[in-house]
Each structure stands twice: as structure tokens, then as C-alpha cells.
Design an enzyme around this catalytic site. Structure first.
Site, short mmCIF file in Angstrom:
data_model
loop_
_atom_site.label_atom_id
_atom_site.label_comp_id
_atom_site.label_asym_id
_atom_site.label_seq_id
_atom_site.Cartn_x
_atom_site.Cartn_y
_atom_site.Cartn_z
N GLY A 150 37.11 38.90 26.83
CA GLY A 150 38.42 39.28 27.14
C GLY A 150 38.38 40.15 28.37
O GLY A 150 37.25 40.76 28.84
N CYS A 151 39.57 39.87 29.10
CA CYS A 151 39.54 40.82 30.53
C CYS A 151 39.65 42.43 30.43
O CYS A 151 38.60 42.98 31.13
CB CYS A 151 40.97 40.31 31.04
SG CYS A 151 42.30 40.30 30.17
#
Length: 347
Positions: A150-151
Site C-alpha cells: 500500500g501507499c
């Protein structure tokens, strides 16, 4: 191209799908042979994203319409919760980079707790490799299925994991205050993503309940060899793209902020997509916009025994599509920077 790798992008009508397409069109070893988008099936990608007007690309089709015998690799940019069954139904010869959260959490019970349903491909979960490229490169190189991070986790784990492994910070005293551009919410219509809702202000969301929290804790716990819990709060910023994580840590006795910075400099000295900035320089999202770069800054807190880490990435690039292409390059033994040599879009 006789040696081209034939690529399909599943979910090409979303922001990460478009970003994959933008990057892969410049990749010298890639030929894009299939683009899927169920609701837009039959349309040209240029009707969904006019920036691709004039480029000869396959029409959008449903996943069922793809001829997998003519595909070598898949980038899966489908929504969370829909990807497991899709990937489970794909032929075994395909190499896959999944940009959803469906294979990031190794514990399927933990997945069910945070995503509200049972994991639908538990055998595949055992096969999936977590694709934070700089720290799991050897695993990625041998993988068939890579779970792209994920970011928020990418921006937090890159500065924290080396320091935890060096036992220079207290794993039980970590605060992650992170901010993201609105594109992180995806392209689907949501009230909170409307211009009047997101512009000219900022706010915290997912407070003590954001799904990236357990992903961050999973990887930081692995770094120290025992379960830890962090204080993580995301914020929505009135900008299209970009992510800045401000991380507050307690240093071990005798360890200074300069020591932390030296550890990160040594760990990432040969990494093309990570820059530990000079002393006194703070990362800015505008300086990584449109790139696969991570900028990290380290500062001493005015409170004795504490330090501050700052990490800036583009949430659509290093936080999603750029890192996916980086993992793809590693999986195929290609130069890691291939197709990813963009300089930041500034101003």
C-alpha cells in the site's frame, strides 16, 4: 519486439491502471496486449483517459474475454475484495503483480477482521510475496505472485524498517502522521472525493481503523521479531497526488538523529529510487510528483531522545503503479529502473 513481454492490465479504467499504462508505454520490453474494465468494455481507453488519444492500444474488454495464451504477465489493478477470485482463476504460466490489498496480509484471519469477509484464495496467499522492492528484492525475483504494498505502508516502512533492524529506535513508541492526495481514494464516485468536500481544507480519516495499519504493523513486527503496534493516522490533502509521512520516534540511549540518518544512507546507498536528503533538508511531495522516487529526511526533535523522519512519495507511483513496474522488472531480471526514469513534474 521479438523479446517483448506481453502484458495485460486488469482494471485499466482506474487511476492506478492509467498510471501503469503511462509508465509501460515507455518500457522498452513491454507490449500491452490486453486492457480490461468491465463497465467500460468495448470502449477505447482514450474515451476513458483522453491523454492516450492517438496511441494504438487494445480496446477495453471484460476479464473473461482475454486470451491468456497470448499474455505473459498481469498487473491487477482491481478493487480490494474482488482480486482473490480473479487471480485464483488465472493460468499458472502468468506472472502477476497485484496492486490491491488482497494478498498483503499474511494472516488470513487478520485479513477477514479488517476487510469484512473470509479470504477467498488462502493457498495463493501462502504463495504471495510482499513486494516492498528494496527490502524484499530476492523474494520478489523468485515470485510468481507479488502483493504490491500500500501507499501509506511504503512511505512508512522504508524509513522505519532499517532503523528497527539496527535497534536504533524504540519499536513501542512510533507515531506515523501521514497525508495523501485525493487520488488515493480511487476514481469511483464518493462524496468525500468531490471537489467541494476535499478542496481548501484537510482532515484525518480512518482514525484508529485504517486498513493500512495492520499492514504496517505486520512488516515492522517482522523487522523486530515480535508483534508491535504503532500509532498511525492518515489525512486527506487537497491535492491530486502525493504522500508525506511525518514519523516520530524515540531513539535508543546514545543514538542521535545523525546516527539514524547514517544508517539510512548506508542501507540505501545503491538504491536508485531512494534518496536520503542532506542534513536539514525536508522532503516535499512536489519534488517526487510523477516519479518512483522516495525522499527521506531525518531531524532531531527538540525533545531529548526523540527524532523525526519525513518520507515523501507519489502515492500513484512509488505507492502503487511505479513500484509495481519496479517489481515486474525484478521478476523478469531486467534493470530495475527500466521504464521508470522519469524526473519529477515541477512546478
Amino acid at each position: 519486439m521479438a523479446d517483448a513481454i506481453r502484458v495485460a492490465i486488469l482494471g485499466a479504467s482506474g487511476y492506478t491502471g492509467a498510471e501503469l499504462l503511462r509508465v509501460l508505454l515507455r518500457h522498452p520490453r513491454v507490449r500491452i496486449v490486453a486492457l480490461t474494465a468491465d463497465r467500460k468494455a468495448g470502449e477505447g481507453i482514450d474515451t476513458v483517459f483522453p491523454q492516450f488519444t492517438g496511441i494504438n492500444l487494445p480496446k477495453l474488454v471484460t476479464i473473461k474475454e482475454v486470451d491468456w495464451s497470448g499474455v505473459d504477465a498481469v498487473f491487477c489493478a482491481l478493487p480490494h475484495g474482488t482480486t482473490q477470485e480473479v487471480i485464483a482463476g488465472l493460468p499458472q504460466h502468468l506472472k502477476i503483480v497485484d496492486l490491491s490489498a488482497d494478498f498483503r496480509l499474511r494472516d488470513i484471519a487478520e485479513y477477514a477482521k479488517w476487510y469484512g469477509h473470509e479470504h477467498r484464495a488462502p493457498k495463493l496467499q501462502q504463495e504471495a510475496v510482499y513486494g516492498l522492492t528494496e527490502l524484499y528484492r530476492k523474494d520478489v525475483a523468485a515470485a510468481r505472485l507479488v502483493a504490491n504494498p500500500g501507499c501509506y505502508p511504503t512511505s512508512a516502512e522504508l524509513p522505519l524498517i532499517p532503523l528497527l533492524q539496527a535497534d536504533q529506535i524504540d519499536p513501542d513508541d512510533i507515531v506515523i502522521d501521514a497525508k495523501s492526495g485525493v487520488s488515493g481514494a480511487g476514481r469511483a464516485l464518493k462524496e468525500g472525493s468531490l471537489y467541494c468536500e476535499a478542496s481548501e481544507g484537510t482532515h484525518a480519516y480512518g482514525i484508529a481503523s485504517h486498513r493500512h495499519g495492520p499492514e504496517i504493523e505486520q512488516m515492522l513486527s517482522e523487522a523486530v521479531g515480535r508483534p508491535i503496534v504503532v500509532n498511525f493516522t492518515p489525512h486527506l490533502m487537497p491535492m491530486n497526488r502525493g504522500m508525506l509521512s511525518s514519523i516520530y520516534v524515540k531513539t535508543r540511549p546514545g543514538v542521535s538523529a545523525d546516527d539514524l540518518r547514517a544508517t539510512l544512507l548506508q542501507r540505501y546507498a545503491n538504491e536508485p529510487f531512494i534518496q536520503v536528503l542532506p542534513q536539514g533538508v525536508a522532503p516535499q511531495t512536489r519534488h517526487v510528483r510523477g516519479t518512483n522516487m522516495t525522499h527521506i529526511g531525518v531531524f532531531a526533535d527538540r525533545v531529548k531522545g526523540r527524532a523525526m523522519l519525513f518520507s515523501a512519495i507519489d502515492n500513484l507511483m512509488k505507492g502503487a503503479s511505479g513500484q509495481a513496474v519496479q517489481n515486474f522488472n525484478v521478476m523478469y531480471g531486467l534493470p530495475e529502473t527500466m521504464g521508470l526514469e522519469q524526473i519529477a513534474l515541477f512546478p
